[in-house]
Design an enzyme around this catalytic site. Sequence first.
Site, PDB file in Angstrom:
ATOM      1  N   SER A  92       0.726  -1.288  -0.085  1.00  0.00           N
ATOM      2  CA  SER A  92      -0.071   0.056  -0.022  1.00  0.00           C
ATOM      3  C   SER A  92       0.937   1.350   0.156  1.00  0.00           C
ATOM      4  CB  SER A  92      -0.918   0.057   1.234  1.00  0.00           C
ATOM      5  OG  SER A  92      -1.782   0.854   0.932  1.00  0.00           O
ATOM      6  N   MET A  93       0.842   2.004   0.949  1.00  0.00           N
ATOM      7  CA  MET A  93       1.653   3.511   1.011  1.00  0.00           C
ATOM      8  C   MET A  93       3.234   2.983   0.835  1.00  0.00           C
ATOM      9  SD  MET A  93       2.290   6.085   4.119  1.00  0.00           S
ATOM     10  CE  MET A  93       3.380   5.066   5.023  1.00  0.00           C
TER      11      MET A  93
END
Length: 259
Positions: A92-93
């Site tokens: 994700s991030m």
Amino acid sequence: MSTAHRWLRRFRPRPAARLRLVCLPHAGGGANAYRSWVSVLPHTVDLVCVQYPGREDRFGEEPVDDMAVVVDAVAQELAPLLDRPYVVFGHSMGSAVAYELARALRDVGHPEPERLIASGRRAPSDAPPGRVHLADDDALVEELIRLGGTDREVLAEPTLREAVLSYVRNDYRLIERYGPFPKPPLSCPVSVFLGQDDPEVDAVLARRWSQTTTGSVDVRVFPGDHFYLAPQREQVVSALVDRVDPSLSRGSGAWPSTP
């Protein structure tokens, strides 16, 4: 020596390993998200996990909401460990941080990773800017529940909720204000992993990570949602190792020690 102010965690160092695996957590996550990987990785792989400030054993530190600051700090601390081939994995991030980290290391003269593995996120130039970090606490809680990564019980307890939302909001501020840095793409291979029910990215969007490299790109879809990594841990680690070098699982040889 205390690690309270350091960016890297090695839960079970393997100094003779042939490969280092550098893992970057999702928004709101910490190094412990990857702790259990130690038990399923072959002994030929040394696990190095990034610990963002403001959580877990860095809870008392101020979070950092600037991508460039995070990347620079991790790159500096990671540099002494790049004495052998390495792979960068981000979820994700963490996928965006991993991409910028690989380019930052290259730009100061280090080799690129053997492979970048981006998990659960669109390509950096495709990710739309967001406003979750500007929303009130209730809306932020709903976003976490939508993605499925945080227990409702944790978010229902006022003290825990306040603590969690402080660094989650910071991370959303970091990633929602981020745009890819104006640098040349990588040349290493890129693999994209995702859950089949992830509301953030699908296999078609995942293939657009081809924008990030002049090398090859492949996509692997696992059962599960945005947080498929935990229930699919063994399958994810196996797929990762197979893409880098299947011989790692056979334990063939070790990195030569210094004479």
